[in-house]
Motif scaffolding. Structure first.
Motif, PDB file in Angstrom:
ATOM      1  N   ALA A  75       0.875  -1.355   0.174  1.00  0.00           N
ATOM      2  CA  ALA A  75       0.024  -0.019  -0.097  1.00  0.00           C
ATOM      3  C   ALA A  75       0.840   1.258  -0.059  1.00  0.00           C
ATOM      4  N   GLY A  76       1.820   1.201   0.679  1.00  0.00           N
ATOM      5  CA  GLY A  76       2.992   2.172   0.724  1.00  0.00           C
ATOM      6  C   GLY A  76       3.608   2.642  -0.640  1.00  0.00           C
ATOM      7  N   LEU A  77       3.889   1.282  -1.328  1.00  0.00           N
ATOM      8  CA  LEU A  77       4.509   1.548  -2.670  1.00  0.00           C
ATOM      9  C   LEU A  77       3.507   2.033  -3.580  1.00  0.00           C
ATOM     10  N   LEU A  78       2.387   1.525  -3.634  1.00  0.00           N
ATOM     11  CA  LEU A  78       1.261   2.392  -4.602  1.00  0.00           C
ATOM     12  C   LEU A  78       1.040   3.374  -4.407  1.00  0.00           C
ATOM     13  N   PHE A  79       0.857   4.090  -2.930  1.00  0.00           N
ATOM     14  CA  PHE A  79       0.586   5.384  -2.670  1.00  0.00           C
ATOM     15  C   PHE A  79       1.592   6.247  -3.194  1.00  0.00           C
ATOM     16  N   ILE A  80       2.938   5.978  -2.783  1.00  0.00           N
ATOM     17  CA  ILE A  80       4.018   6.838  -3.529  1.00  0.00           C
ATOM     18  C   ILE A  80       4.277   6.792  -4.779  1.00  0.00           C
ATOM     19  N   ASN A  81       3.990   5.592  -5.332  1.00  0.00           N
ATOM     20  CA  ASN A  81       4.186   5.527  -6.824  1.00  0.00           C
ATOM     21  C   ASN A  81       3.210   6.559  -7.595  1.00  0.00           C
ATOM     22  N   SER A  82       2.048   6.599  -6.901  1.00  0.00           N
ATOM     23  CA  SER A  82       0.891   7.532  -7.556  1.00  0.00           C
ATOM     24  C   SER A  82       1.327   8.932  -7.480  1.00  0.00           C
ATOM     25  N   TRP A  83       2.099   9.334  -6.520  1.00  0.00           N
ATOM     26  CA  TRP A  83       2.502  10.493  -6.430  1.00  0.00           C
ATOM     27  C   TRP A  83       3.551  10.736  -7.212  1.00  0.00           C
ATOM     28  N   MET A  84       4.559  10.009  -7.373  1.00  0.00           N
ATOM     29  CA  MET A  84       5.773  10.019  -8.426  1.00  0.00           C
ATOM     30  C   MET A  84       4.964  10.181  -9.627  1.00  0.00           C
ATOM     31  N   HIS A  85       3.922   9.824 -10.202  1.00  0.00           N
ATOM     32  CA  HIS A  85       3.344   9.971 -11.217  1.00  0.00           C
ATOM     33  C   HIS A  85       2.611  11.338 -11.461  1.00  0.00           C
ATOM     34  N   ILE A  86       2.179  11.840 -10.153  1.00  0.00           N
ATOM     35  CA  ILE A  86       1.834  13.229 -10.136  1.00  0.00           C
ATOM     36  C   ILE A  86       2.884  14.175 -10.316  1.00  0.00           C
ATOM     37  N   MET A  87       4.088  14.081  -9.832  1.00  0.00           N
ATOM     38  CA  MET A  87       5.280  14.885 -10.023  1.00  0.00           C
ATOM     39  C   MET A  87       5.735  14.652 -11.383  1.00  0.00           C
ATOM     40  N   THR A  92       6.163  17.236 -16.656  1.00  0.00           N
ATOM     41  CA  THR A  92       5.802  17.553 -18.048  1.00  0.00           C
ATOM     42  C   THR A  92       4.804  18.567 -18.432  1.00  0.00           C
ATOM     43  N   LYS A  93       4.209  18.998 -17.481  1.00  0.00           N
ATOM     44  CA  LYS A  93       3.249  19.943 -17.707  1.00  0.00           C
ATOM     45  C   LYS A  93       2.265  19.269 -18.502  1.00  0.00           C
ATOM     46  N   GLY A  94       1.995  18.066 -18.384  1.00  0.00           N
ATOM     47  CA  GLY A  94       0.852  17.239 -18.968  1.00  0.00           C
ATOM     48  C   GLY A  94       0.810  15.857 -18.542  1.00  0.00           C
ATOM     49  N   TYR A  95       0.154  14.907 -19.303  1.00  0.00           N
ATOM     50  CA  TYR A  95      -0.153  13.588 -18.769  1.00  0.00           C
ATOM     51  C   TYR A  95       1.050  12.913 -18.777  1.00  0.00           C
ATOM     52  N   ALA A  96       1.087  12.188 -17.710  1.00  0.00           N
ATOM     53  CA  ALA A  96       2.435  11.122 -17.636  1.00  0.00           C
ATOM     54  C   ALA A  96       1.757   9.637 -17.568  1.00  0.00           C
ATOM     55  N   PRO A  97       2.206   8.725 -18.255  1.00  0.00           N
ATOM     56  CA  PRO A  97       1.420   7.260 -18.468  1.00  0.00           C
ATOM     57  C   PRO A  97       1.516   7.131 -16.939  1.00  0.00           C
ATOM     58  N   GLY A  98       0.399   6.716 -16.427  1.00  0.00           N
ATOM     59  CA  GLY A  98       0.430   5.782 -15.143  1.00  0.00           C
ATOM     60  C   GLY A  98      -0.260   6.782 -14.238  1.00  0.00           C
ATOM     61  N   ALA A  99      -0.475   7.876 -14.393  1.00  0.00           N
ATOM     62  CA  ALA A  99      -1.023   9.041 -13.574  1.00  0.00           C
ATOM     63  C   ALA A  99      -2.709   8.849 -13.297  1.00  0.00           C
ATOM     64  N   ILE A 100      -3.176   8.228 -14.277  1.00  0.00           N
ATOM     65  CA  ILE A 100      -4.777   8.097 -14.126  1.00  0.00           C
ATOM     66  C   ILE A 100      -4.919   7.105 -13.120  1.00  0.00           C
ATOM     67  N   THR A 101      -4.349   5.665 -13.489  1.00  0.00           N
ATOM     68  CA  THR A 101      -4.582   4.776 -12.517  1.00  0.00           C
ATOM     69  C   THR A 101      -4.024   4.923 -11.194  1.00  0.00           C
ATOM     70  N   GLY A 102      -2.822   5.646 -11.070  1.00  0.00           N
ATOM     71  CA  GLY A 102      -2.531   6.189  -9.914  1.00  0.00           C
ATOM     72  C   GLY A 102      -3.258   6.966  -8.818  1.00  0.00           C
ATOM     73  N   VAL A 103      -3.883   7.732  -9.706  1.00  0.00           N
ATOM     74  CA  VAL A 103      -4.886   8.934  -8.903  1.00  0.00           C
ATOM     75  C   VAL A 103      -6.166   7.917  -8.483  1.00  0.00           C
ATOM     76  N   LEU A 104      -6.540   7.217  -9.614  1.00  0.00           N
ATOM     77  CA  LEU A 104      -8.053   6.416  -9.476  1.00  0.00           C
ATOM     78  C   LEU A 104      -7.996   5.330  -8.777  1.00  0.00           C
ATOM     79  N   LEU A 105      -6.730   4.528  -8.782  1.00  0.00           N
ATOM     80  CA  LEU A 105      -6.664   2.949  -8.273  1.00  0.00           C
ATOM     81  C   LEU A 105      -5.786   2.907  -7.061  1.00  0.00           C
ATOM     82  N   TYR A 106      -4.480   3.419  -7.376  1.00  0.00           N
ATOM     83  CA  TYR A 106      -3.556   3.161  -6.066  1.00  0.00           C
ATOM     84  C   TYR A 106      -3.734   4.169  -4.982  1.00  0.00           C
ATOM     85  N   MET A 107      -4.038   5.374  -5.254  1.00  0.00           N
ATOM     86  CA  MET A 107      -4.299   6.380  -3.959  1.00  0.00           C
ATOM     87  C   MET A 107      -5.633   5.748  -3.186  1.00  0.00           C
ATOM     88  N   PRO A 108      -6.713   5.584  -3.809  1.00  0.00           N
ATOM     89  CA  PRO A 108      -7.807   5.275  -2.834  1.00  0.00           C
ATOM     90  C   PRO A 108      -7.628   3.800  -2.579  1.00  0.00           C
TER      91      PRO A 108
END
Length: 166
Positions: A75-87, A92-108
């Motif tokens: 859970a810690g890995l998934l949470f931190i990984n989602s933040w890495m994608h947000i960063m 990139t000032k845009g979409y980074a692949p993995g950000a959607i599932t990071g925010v919608l799956l990993y975080m919740p």
């Protein structure tokens, strides 16, 4: 609550599909963000790093609540990984692949897992910190690979490449 560990695996697989297949492009974004490391961002690296994550998820399913600190470290890995994608999106000032599932799956999923195990009394604040540190260390594996491979590459060695037949 054992199902949560299987959910970590399912979310990881969906996340990897987003990164590499649909819409894909994760390695291209990594190369753009760090051009110096671009030669090191390759298919073998992606297979090894993602394979390790899947192995950790499967281990958490097998171990479950018998070693809850380890299993919740996913859970810690998934949470931190989602933040890495947000960063990555920020950089990139845009979409980074993995950000959607990071925010919608990993975080919740990770927040829910922490919520349930904290409220059941099975996980303490110390455990949360320990699982977060482990999750951060897991996230450090690909970063460490890139750092070590970069040093080797600077000294004339070739980075890990797929086998080529002649």
């Amino acid at each position: 609550m054992e199902w949560i560990f299987t959910a970590f695996l399912g979310a990881s697989i969906i996340h990897m599909v987003e990164e590499y297949f649909y819409p894909g492009g994760f390695m291209d974004v990594m190369k753009r963000l760090s051009p110096k490391l671009a030669p090191l961002v390759n298919t073998p690296m992606a297979i090894i790093i993602n394979g390790l994550q899947l192995f950790l998820c499967i281990a958490a399913i097998v171990i479950g609540q018998k070693a809850l600190t380890f299993s919740m470290s996913i859970a810690g890995l998934l949470f931190i990984n989602s933040w890495m994608h947000i960063m990555g999106c920020t950089r990139t000032k845009g979409y980074a692949p993995g950000a959607i599932t990071g925010v919608l799956l990993y975080m919740p999923l990770s927040v829910y897992a922490y919520y349930v195990f904290i409220h059941s009394g099975q996980v303490t604040l110390t455990d949360v910190i320990a699982t977060g540190v482990l999750g951060l260390l897991y996230q450090a594996i690909p970063i460490s690979y890139l750092a070590v491979a970069s040093i080797i590459n600077e000294h004339g060695q070739k980075p890990l490449q797929p086998h080529q037949s002649h």
